[in-house]
Design an enzyme around this catalytic site. Sequence first.
Site, short mmCIF file in Angstrom:
data_model
loop_
_atom_site.label_atom_id
_atom_site.label_comp_id
_atom_site.label_asym_id
_atom_site.label_seq_id
_atom_site.Cartn_x
_atom_site.Cartn_y
_atom_site.Cartn_z
N HIS A 155 0.75 -1.32 0.19
CA HIS A 155 -0.02 -0.09 -0.05
C HIS A 155 1.05 1.27 -0.09
O HIS A 155 1.89 1.48 0.66
CB HIS A 155 -1.13 -0.06 1.16
CG HIS A 155 -0.37 0.35 2.49
ND1 HIS A 155 -0.07 1.44 3.21
CD2 HIS A 155 -0.11 -0.86 3.41
CE1 HIS A 155 0.41 1.32 4.35
NE2 HIS A 155 0.49 -0.20 4.53
N ASP A 185 6.20 2.06 6.69
CA ASP A 185 5.03 1.41 6.56
C ASP A 185 4.01 1.97 5.50
O ASP A 185 3.45 3.09 6.08
CB ASP A 185 4.26 1.15 7.89
CG ASP A 185 2.77 0.52 7.81
OD1 ASP A 185 2.45 -0.26 6.90
OD2 ASP A 185 1.77 0.78 8.60
N GLU A 227 -5.21 1.94 2.62
CA GLU A 227 -4.98 0.81 3.64
C GLU A 227 -5.24 1.27 5.00
O GLU A 227 -5.69 0.42 5.76
CB GLU A 227 -3.56 0.06 3.49
CG GLU A 227 -3.67 -1.33 4.20
CD GLU A 227 -3.15 -1.18 5.72
OE1 GLU A 227 -3.02 -2.17 6.31
OE2 GLU A 227 -2.58 -0.08 5.90
N GLU A 228 -4.62 2.32 5.50
CA GLU A 228 -4.65 2.73 6.84
C GLU A 228 -5.94 3.11 7.50
O GLU A 228 -6.06 3.43 8.79
CB GLU A 228 -3.51 3.98 6.94
CG GLU A 228 -1.90 3.51 6.50
CD GLU A 228 -1.50 2.48 7.70
OE1 GLU A 228 -2.01 2.07 8.51
OE2 GLU A 228 -0.30 2.20 7.38
N HIS A 267 3.75 3.66 12.83
CA HIS A 267 2.97 4.63 12.69
C HIS A 267 3.45 5.89 13.68
O HIS A 267 2.62 6.51 14.11
CB HIS A 267 1.54 3.92 13.16
CG HIS A 267 0.77 3.33 12.28
ND1 HIS A 267 -0.57 2.86 12.30
CD2 HIS A 267 1.15 2.67 11.08
CE1 HIS A 267 -0.91 2.09 11.30
NE2 HIS A 267 0.24 2.09 10.44
#
Length: 335
Positions: free
Chosen positions: A60, A169, A197-198, A308
């Site tokens: 992603h 990420d 995606e997140e 994150h």
Amino acid sequence: MMLKELCLINGTSGREEKVREYIISKLPADCEYRVDSLGNLICGKKGKNRAGSKVMLCAHMDEVGFIVTYITDDGMLKISPVGGIDERVVFGRSVVLENGKKGVIGGKAIHQTVGDEAEKLPKISDMYVDIGASSKKEAETLANIGESVYFDSDYIEFGDGFIKSKAIDDRAGCKILIDLLSSRAEYDFTACFFVQEEIGTRGSGPAAFSVAPDYAVVLESTTASDISGVEGNKKVCLLGGGAVVSYMDRGTVYDAELYRRTMSLAKEHGIKVQTKTVVAGGNDAAAIHKSGAGVKTVTVSVPTRYIHSPSSVAKAEDIESVKKLASLLCGEFAK
């Protein structure tokens, strides 16, 4: 360095345009691609042989960040998170707006707290972005409601192959996919770079439905807690321990045979591999494996500390292990 360039591009969920443009600029001439209505980038790679089964490799493009929701009378920007962000990594951080303006995330000073406020972290909803404006009118010339806000973070290499940056990420997964598309392939495969995606794996389901693969390999980053004070299974996975293969997370119970095949293949070829020791998190596999008539799906992840956050930490050798394993799986499933 491609990973550095990818990580430093800003692109939260629904705002992945610059990431996608960069990836397209790095695609080899023999790679056909299209962009769907949601913004997913879907690429076709011709291999030396025609594939017996259709394989989709994916990562992603989006990262976590914030969005401006309100401008106060005194010129502060109220924000909401885009994706899952822990309050502990937010307060006092430098940020940059999508228009390039700089700011700092702040809130009530410790000496102004009352009662048990001093013992608690403020919620993101109680924080604000200070962009140096003295009034709402001035702030409105510098920022807009609905504008994205990003961690302003450097990419640093340190220690024995460690990497620190925002957006590891899943820009690590994107980098791996670009490398595989740029390499000679034994069999045909499809590579997808997903959006959103997140915020609930919103891009991967429609893209997987469109591609209709038999097998999917999700390339991700996953939480590692291999730090002082964390014992046993609570470490989840280890930096330097190799590629992380999941058997279950909060979105997917992975096919048991596919999990065993993946682990065995890695060990047969001398690739460092490990599994998550805690059932937690989730990724695009949650949407992919339920797409269409169903897709056999495996997730291979880069172990990442402080995920994150503006200071996520991964290790170069683990990224390489994920790439090697992904390449092997592509050939194994395509036969």
